[in-house]
Design a protein around this motif. Structure first.
Motif, PDB file in Angstrom:
ATOM      1  N   ASN A 763      23.303 -20.285   2.235  1.00  0.00           N
ATOM      2  CA  ASN A 763      21.976 -20.883   2.404  1.00  0.00           C
ATOM      3  C   ASN A 763      22.049 -21.974   3.459  1.00  0.00           C
ATOM      4  OD1 ASN A 763      19.463 -22.076   2.202  1.00  0.00           O
ATOM      5  ND2 ASN A 763      19.409 -21.896  -0.036  1.00  0.00           N
ATOM      6  N   PRO A 764      21.248 -21.908   4.573  1.00  0.00           N
ATOM      7  CA  PRO A 764      21.270 -22.931   5.614  1.00  0.00           C
ATOM      8  C   PRO A 764      20.948 -24.321   5.089  1.00  0.00           C
ATOM      9  CG  PRO A 764      20.090 -21.008   6.358  1.00  0.00           C
ATOM     10  CD  PRO A 764      20.352 -20.804   4.899  1.00  0.00           C
ATOM     11  N   ALA A 765      20.311 -24.415   3.910  1.00  0.00           N
ATOM     12  CA  ALA A 765      19.960 -25.737   3.374  1.00  0.00           C
ATOM     13  C   ALA A 765      21.199 -26.544   3.031  1.00  0.00           C
ATOM     14  CB  ALA A 765      19.071 -25.562   2.150  1.00  0.00           C
ATOM     15  N   LYS A 766      22.316 -25.855   2.702  1.00  0.00           N
ATOM     16  CA  LYS A 766      23.533 -26.562   2.361  1.00  0.00           C
ATOM     17  C   LYS A 766      24.138 -27.292   3.564  1.00  0.00           C
ATOM     18  CE  LYS A 766      24.814 -23.384  -1.368  1.00  0.00           C
ATOM     19  NZ  LYS A 766      25.855 -22.458  -1.880  1.00  0.00           N
ATOM     20  N   ASP A 767      23.820 -26.848   4.758  1.00  0.00           N
ATOM     21  CA  ASP A 767      24.404 -27.436   5.966  1.00  0.00           C
ATOM     22  C   ASP A 767      23.392 -28.270   6.739  1.00  0.00           C
ATOM     23  OD1 ASP A 767      26.745 -26.010   5.408  1.00  0.00           O
ATOM     24  OD2 ASP A 767      25.948 -24.219   6.443  1.00  0.00           O
ATOM     25  N   SER A 768      22.290 -28.586   6.129  1.00  0.00           N
ATOM     26  CA  SER A 768      21.225 -29.295   6.851  1.00  0.00           C
ATOM     27  C   SER A 768      21.622 -30.692   7.275  1.00  0.00           C
ATOM     28  CB  SER A 768      19.963 -29.354   5.988  1.00  0.00           C
ATOM     29  OG  SER A 768      20.231 -30.036   4.780  1.00  0.00           O
ATOM     30  N   GLY A 769      22.615 -31.283   6.605  1.00  0.00           N
ATOM     31  CA  GLY A 769      23.014 -32.637   6.963  1.00  0.00           C
ATOM     32  C   GLY A 769      24.017 -32.698   8.087  1.00  0.00           C
ATOM     33  N   ILE A 770      24.588 -31.585   8.496  1.00  0.00           N
ATOM     34  CA  ILE A 770      25.600 -31.561   9.571  1.00  0.00           C
ATOM     35  C   ILE A 770      24.891 -31.619  10.920  1.00  0.00           C
ATOM     36  CG2 ILE A 770      27.476 -30.236  10.568  1.00  0.00           C
ATOM     37  CD1 ILE A 770      27.922 -28.973   7.836  1.00  0.00           C
ATOM     38  N   THR A 771      25.349 -32.537  11.745  1.00  0.00           N
ATOM     39  CA  THR A 771      24.722 -32.706  13.066  1.00  0.00           C
ATOM     40  C   THR A 771      25.505 -32.019  14.175  1.00  0.00           C
ATOM     41  OG1 THR A 771      25.861 -34.814  13.367  1.00  0.00           O
ATOM     42  CG2 THR A 771      23.649 -34.872  12.382  1.00  0.00           C
ATOM     43  N   ASP A 772      26.795 -31.795  13.982  1.00  0.00           N
ATOM     44  CA  ASP A 772      27.608 -31.135  15.000  1.00  0.00           C
ATOM     45  C   ASP A 772      27.258 -29.637  15.019  1.00  0.00           C
ATOM     46  OD1 ASP A 772      30.237 -29.560  15.783  1.00  0.00           O
ATOM     47  OD2 ASP A 772      30.310 -31.550  16.740  1.00  0.00           O
ATOM     48  N   LYS A 773      26.803 -29.139  16.135  1.00  0.00           N
ATOM     49  CA  LYS A 773      26.311 -27.770  16.232  1.00  0.00           C
ATOM     50  C   LYS A 773      27.420 -26.748  15.996  1.00  0.00           C
ATOM     51  CE  LYS A 773      22.415 -28.704  19.319  1.00  0.00           C
ATOM     52  NZ  LYS A 773      21.785 -28.380  20.626  1.00  0.00           N
ATOM     53  N   GLU A 774      28.611 -26.974  16.568  1.00  0.00           N
ATOM     54  CA  GLU A 774      29.700 -26.025  16.395  1.00  0.00           C
ATOM     55  C   GLU A 774      30.166 -25.992  14.934  1.00  0.00           C
ATOM     56  OE1 GLU A 774      30.937 -23.812  18.411  1.00  0.00           O
ATOM     57  OE2 GLU A 774      29.417 -24.367  19.914  1.00  0.00           O
ATOM     58  N   GLU A 775      30.268 -27.149  14.347  1.00  0.00           N
ATOM     59  CA  GLU A 775      30.663 -27.197  12.946  1.00  0.00           C
ATOM     60  C   GLU A 775      29.618 -26.536  12.060  1.00  0.00           C
ATOM     61  OE1 GLU A 775      32.842 -27.910   9.528  1.00  0.00           O
ATOM     62  OE2 GLU A 775      33.408 -27.958  11.643  1.00  0.00           O
ATOM     63  N   LYS A 776      28.391 -26.772  12.386  1.00  0.00           N
ATOM     64  CA  LYS A 776      27.313 -26.181  11.595  1.00  0.00           C
ATOM     65  C   LYS A 776      27.326 -24.656  11.713  1.00  0.00           C
ATOM     66  CE  LYS A 776      22.408 -26.956  10.690  1.00  0.00           C
ATOM     67  NZ  LYS A 776      21.214 -27.709  11.081  1.00  0.00           N
ATOM     68  N   ARG A 777      27.631 -24.139  12.919  1.00  0.00           N
ATOM     69  CA  ARG A 777      27.691 -22.693  13.105  1.00  0.00           C
ATOM     70  C   ARG A 777      28.901 -22.110  12.369  1.00  0.00           C
ATOM     71  NH1 ARG A 777      25.824 -18.692  16.415  1.00  0.00           N
ATOM     72  NH2 ARG A 777      27.319 -17.047  16.931  1.00  0.00           N
ATOM     73  N   ARG A 778      30.054 -22.825  12.461  1.00  0.00           N
ATOM     74  CA  ARG A 778      31.268 -22.327  11.806  1.00  0.00           C
ATOM     75  C   ARG A 778      31.062 -22.237  10.295  1.00  0.00           C
ATOM     76  NH1 ARG A 778      35.517 -24.395   9.368  1.00  0.00           N
ATOM     77  NH2 ARG A 778      34.769 -26.526   9.678  1.00  0.00           N
ATOM     78  N   ARG A 779      30.436 -23.255   9.718  1.00  0.00           N
ATOM     79  CA  ARG A 779      30.218 -23.248   8.276  1.00  0.00           C
ATOM     80  C   ARG A 779      29.209 -22.177   7.845  1.00  0.00           C
ATOM     81  NH1 ARG A 779      30.324 -29.220   5.537  1.00  0.00           N
ATOM     82  NH2 ARG A 779      32.307 -29.947   6.418  1.00  0.00           N
ATOM     83  N   SER A 780      28.251 -21.912   8.743  1.00  0.00           N
ATOM     84  CA  SER A 780      27.223 -20.944   8.363  1.00  0.00           C
ATOM     85  C   SER A 780      27.795 -19.545   8.162  1.00  0.00           C
ATOM     86  CB  SER A 780      26.128 -20.892   9.435  1.00  0.00           C
ATOM     87  OG  SER A 780      26.635 -20.310  10.624  1.00  0.00           O
ATOM     88  N   ARG A 781      28.977 -19.280   8.703  1.00  0.00           N
ATOM     89  CA  ARG A 781      29.559 -17.951   8.588  1.00  0.00           C
ATOM     90  C   ARG A 781      30.617 -17.871   7.471  1.00  0.00           C
ATOM     91  NH1 ARG A 781      28.156 -14.389  12.373  1.00  0.00           N
ATOM     92  NH2 ARG A 781      30.071 -13.150  12.049  1.00  0.00           N
ATOM     93  N   ARG A 782      30.711 -18.948   6.676  1.00  0.00           N
ATOM     94  CA  ARG A 782      31.594 -18.876   5.519  1.00  0.00           C
ATOM     95  C   ARG A 782      30.976 -17.972   4.442  1.00  0.00           C
ATOM     96  NH1 ARG A 782      33.440 -25.202   4.530  1.00  0.00           N
ATOM     97  NH2 ARG A 782      34.695 -25.428   6.440  1.00  0.00           N
ATOM     98  N   GLY A 783      31.816 -17.352   3.775  1.00  0.00           N
ATOM     99  CA  GLY A 783      31.330 -16.522   2.679  1.00  0.00           C
ATOM    100  C   GLY A 783      31.011 -15.113   3.139  1.00  0.00           C
ATOM    101  N   ILE A 784      30.160 -14.485   2.371  1.00  0.00           N
ATOM    102  CA  ILE A 784      29.820 -13.078   2.617  1.00  0.00           C
ATOM    103  C   ILE A 784      28.812 -12.975   3.765  1.00  0.00           C
ATOM    104  CG2 ILE A 784      28.832 -11.000   1.598  1.00  0.00           C
ATOM    105  CD1 ILE A 784      29.727 -12.062  -1.138  1.00  0.00           C
TER     106      ILE A 784
END
Length: 806
Positions: A763-784
């Motif tokens: 869910n993108p809502a879990k990463d809404s507080g991250i401001t670093d774009k690369e980190e936010k993209r990397r985390r978005s692909r965790r999981g299934i």
């Protein structure tokens, strides 16, 4: 029978018998003394000449001039001493009949009372050196025998005689074929009076053979009285009537032989003569200038010729004429109810010679109607007839609706309004003359209403001022009002007069157009091919205005138009723009948008492009750069760019884009579906997808607890490639508030969709507080990560399938 009657009959019979016997006796006497009589005649005629005079034969003719006797001289010739070189006999006649006093024959002396000439030629020849065969007439007074009596010829007649004056030195040629001529001479100490009746053909009447002949091949019937005054050596022709062909003409003149070269003056008056007849009397260098002018009704004309019988002399010719309510037919149309006076003069500058270059034709106080257009001209002047140039001041005032019949091919159909014109024109008369024309003056149009037929555009409450400045046209203070649009215009047409007929494709019109509101829906006809103007009535008389109108249609079709446009507001279908500025051009087949800037949907746009007009379906190219435009309004304005998958109601956000596309547009302004090709580079900020079907389908498939009917995202950008029925989508991420999607592939408007999507379940809502774009993209692909494949189904709808596509 009474005795006295019997005596009278016997006496009369005796007298007749006596006369017959006398005539027979005279015939025998003349035949017996033929040689003597011939010698007497030739001696009398040769008394004052230098040359060879010969008579082939002589026969008496008693009944021709009874009771006198006529001597028939046959094969009479008179040669000068140089005849063997030029072969022009001064006299070469088949017959000369000489009437003599009958009693004088008994005294062996010929008393000539009448001379008749038949069948032959009298040829007065002068060669280029000035020698003339008339030198044969130069006599020696010492030859004159004492006691001889000068012949006094009282009457003469001529039949079938050609009379020629051929002066090669002075370039003069006069040849008259005399069918018949009868005359009486009365000589006194003061002079000679001639009464003459004649019928002849004027084969040549050239005062200057380089200019051609007057009265060429005209039949002349001359009943003349001429006076020759010995004291002044003048031949006087009092005013009297002659006939040229069947036209009666008054003629008067004077020939003064007291001077060398002899001057002459002729005055000719012809009332109610047709112009074509009168012009045919003139020399070709004059009549040729009138060949393209006809007057259907007669006019009154007067001509004067004044000159000298000398080398290369062209007489001073002045011709004046007047007519009223006539019809003038020229290359410039048919002018009805035509009234004017005119004057031709071949010596405009006194002393500068009688030449075409020094000639002029003047028309004064012209009033006429060209079609239904009234025309006035106080003076029309044509100068230099070698290369004629027309100067004229023209005025007119008329209802604009009169142009509909006066100019059948004009691409405009007028309903109302008036026009006034005050123009000064200078230009060539001959069609092949390339001398520049000049038009000075003003045409004003007020309260006009018309339809521009090639584009089916109707305007009302129109006004304009056409300022002609020589070669150019300035169009000023133009006001055009259509149903919804109001235009203020000013324009310039350079070199209009020279190019109007010669090269309309080279004409350039520069326009400045201003308006508070323009509804482009009224002007969609400019997207299609230009239509023809109205078809002329085949029964309508050809007019010059029709020729001008037909050419106007060609000019508007072929000329190049450049427009500088400033508009406060523009409306076209769903599109609205403010503060529009544009520079565009119209050619015969293209609409070229050089640059355009406007405000739309809260943002700005700069556009360039072209439309190639082919008819119903027209190709176009557009290069656009838009910034900060509300995307929903943009899609609405352009009818979702010809596709139905993503509509204006599905979009929110601010878009900036660069587009380089081509496609097809119909003549009603609608885009042809699936015709767009090119690239669109876009960046969408603060965007949202609302009720977007493909996302909702994914939600139903994977994220039933997430709201995919309203998906927001901060930034979305890509470069799409448009290929008609397909859009190529390079790899891109849709980072939204609900789901992240990585996708690429092809979207097909009519089938052929093939899009691969990778959708992390995180869910993108879990990463809404991250401001670093690369980190936010990397985390978005965790999981299934779910891989889906969007393809077109057999029913044409897009289907979502699990798995990776091909």
């Amino acid at each position: 029978m009474r005795k006295w009657l019997k005596v009278m009959l016997i006496t009369a019979g005796s007298l007749i018998a006596l006369v017959i016997v006398l005539l027979l006796g005279l015939a025998w006497y003349m035949k017996a003394n033929k040689t003597t009589f011939l010698r007497q005649i030739t001696d009398q005629l040769n008394e004052n000449i230098n040359g060879e005079f010969s008579i082939g034969d002589m026969e008496p003719s008693f009944f021709r001039s009874f009771p006198n006797v006529s001597l028939a001289l046959k094969r009479v010739e008179l040669h000068d001493s140089l005849w063997q070189q030029h072969h022009h006999a001064l006299i070469d006649l088949d017959y000369i009949f000489v009437r003599v006093n009958t009693l004088s024959l008994l005294r062996k002396h010929v008393d000539v009372k009448e001379v008749s000439l038949e069948k032959g030629i009298i040829y007065l020849y002068t060669d280029s050196t000035g020698y003339s065969n008339t030198a044969v007439l130069t006599g020696n007074a010492g030859k004159k025998k004492g006691g001889s009596q000068e012949a006094n010829i009282h009457r003469f007649s001529i039949a079938h005689i050609t009379f020629v004056i051929d002066n090669r030195q002075k370039f003069k040629l006069f040849q008259l074929d005399i069918q018949e001529m009868y005359g009486r001479l009365n000589s006194t100490d003061s002079g000679t009076h001639l009464d003459m009746r004649s019928r002849m053909e004027a084969r040549d009447f050239a005062f200057n053979t380089n200019k051609g002949s007057y009265l060429k091949n005209k039949t002349l019937r001359l009943n003349l009285s001429l006076f020759y005054k010995k004291a002044t050596k003048q031949l006087i022709v009092p005013q009297q009537e002659i006939k040229i062909d069947a036209t009666p003409v008054q003629i008067a003149g004077t020939f003064d032989f007291s001077e060398k070269p002899p001057p002459f003056f002729l005055r000719i008056n012809a009332n109610q003569v047709l112009l074509k007849d009168a012009s045919s009397w003139l020399s070709p260098n004059i009549s040729g200038k009138l060949a393209n002018i006809q007057l259907t009704a007669p006019l009154d004309a007067e001509a004067t010729l004044q000159g000298h019988m000398k080398y290369r002399d062209t007489p001073h010719v002045v011709v004046t004429w007047k007519t009223s309510r006539n019809t003038l037919v020229t290359d410039m149309g048919e002018w009805e109810n035509c009234s004017f006076t005119g004057r031709f003069n071949n010596e405009v500058i006194p002393g500068a010679g009688h030449s075409d270059e020094n000639s002029a034709v003047n028309i004064f106080q012209l009033q006429a109607s060209l079609g239904r257009i009234p025309l006035k001209a106080d003076t029309i002047r044509v100068v230099n007839l070698k290369q004629p140039l027309l100067h004229g001041h023209f005025e007119s005032a008329f209802p604009l609706s009169h142009l509909n019949t006066a100019a059948g091919d004009v691409p405009l159909e007028f309903r109302e309004g008036t026009a006034t014109a005050d123009l000064n024109y200078t230009g060539p008369v001959l069609k092949n003359d390339n001398t520049p024309s000049s038009l000075q003056g003003v045409v004003k149009i007020q309260n006009g209403g018309f339809t521009y037929l090639p584009r089916d555009l109707t305007f009302h409450d129109c006004s304009a001022t056409l300022q002609f400045t020589g070669q150019d046209l300035l169009v000023q203070n133009v006001r055009l009002q259509s149903q919804k649009s109001a235009l203020q215009m000013e324009g310039t047409v350079r070199n209009l007069l020279n190019l109007y007929f010669a090269a309309p494709e080279k004409i350039e019109l520069d326009w400045k157009i201003r308006s508070a509101l323009v509804d482009l829906n009224e002007f969609t006809s400019f997207l299609g091919a230009r239509k023809k103007g109205k078809v002329p009535d085949p029964h309508q008389k050809a007019q010059e205005l029709s020729r001008v109108g037909k050419q106007l249609d060609k000019v508007l079709a072929a000329s190049n138009v450049r427009m500088d446009v400033l508009l406060d507001k523009v409306v076209f279908q769903h599109f609205t723009a403010q503060r529009v500025s544009a520079v565009l051009s119209l050619t015969a087949s293209d609409l070229l948008l050089h640059k355009m800037a406007f405000q739309h949907a809260g943002g700005t746009a700069q556009v360039s492009g072209s439309v190639h007009q082919q008819g119903v379906n027209n190709t176009f190219k557009v290069n656009a750069n838009i910034a900060n435009v509300r995307i929903a309004q943009l899609f609405y304005a352009f009818d979702n760019f010809g596709q139905s998958a993503l509509k204006s109601e599905n979009l929110r956000g601010i878009v900036s884009a660069k587009a380089d596309i081509k496609g097809n547009v119909l003549d009603n302004g609608n885009l042809v579906k699936h015709s767009l090709f090119g690239t669109v580079n876009f960046n969408l900020k603060n965007g949202a997808l609302l009720n977007f079907g493909p996302l909702e389908d994914i939600g139903n498939f994977l994220f039933r607890r997430r709201r995919l009917d309203s998906v927001t995202f901060e930034n979305l950008s890509n470069t799409l490639q448009l290929q008609g029925t397909k859009i190529n989508i390079p790899p891109m991420r849709i980072a939204s508030s609900v789901v992240n999607i990585d996708l690429n592939g092809v979207y097909g408007f009519a089938g052929g969709t093939n899009i691969n999507m990778e959708i992390p379940l995180r869910n993108p809502a879990k990463d809404s507080g991250i401001t670093d774009k690369e980190e936010k993209r990397r985390r978005s692909r965790r999981g299934i990560i779910i891989r889906l494949h969007a393809v077109s189904g057999s029913d044409g709808k897009v289907k979502i399938k699990l798995g990776k596509g091909d």
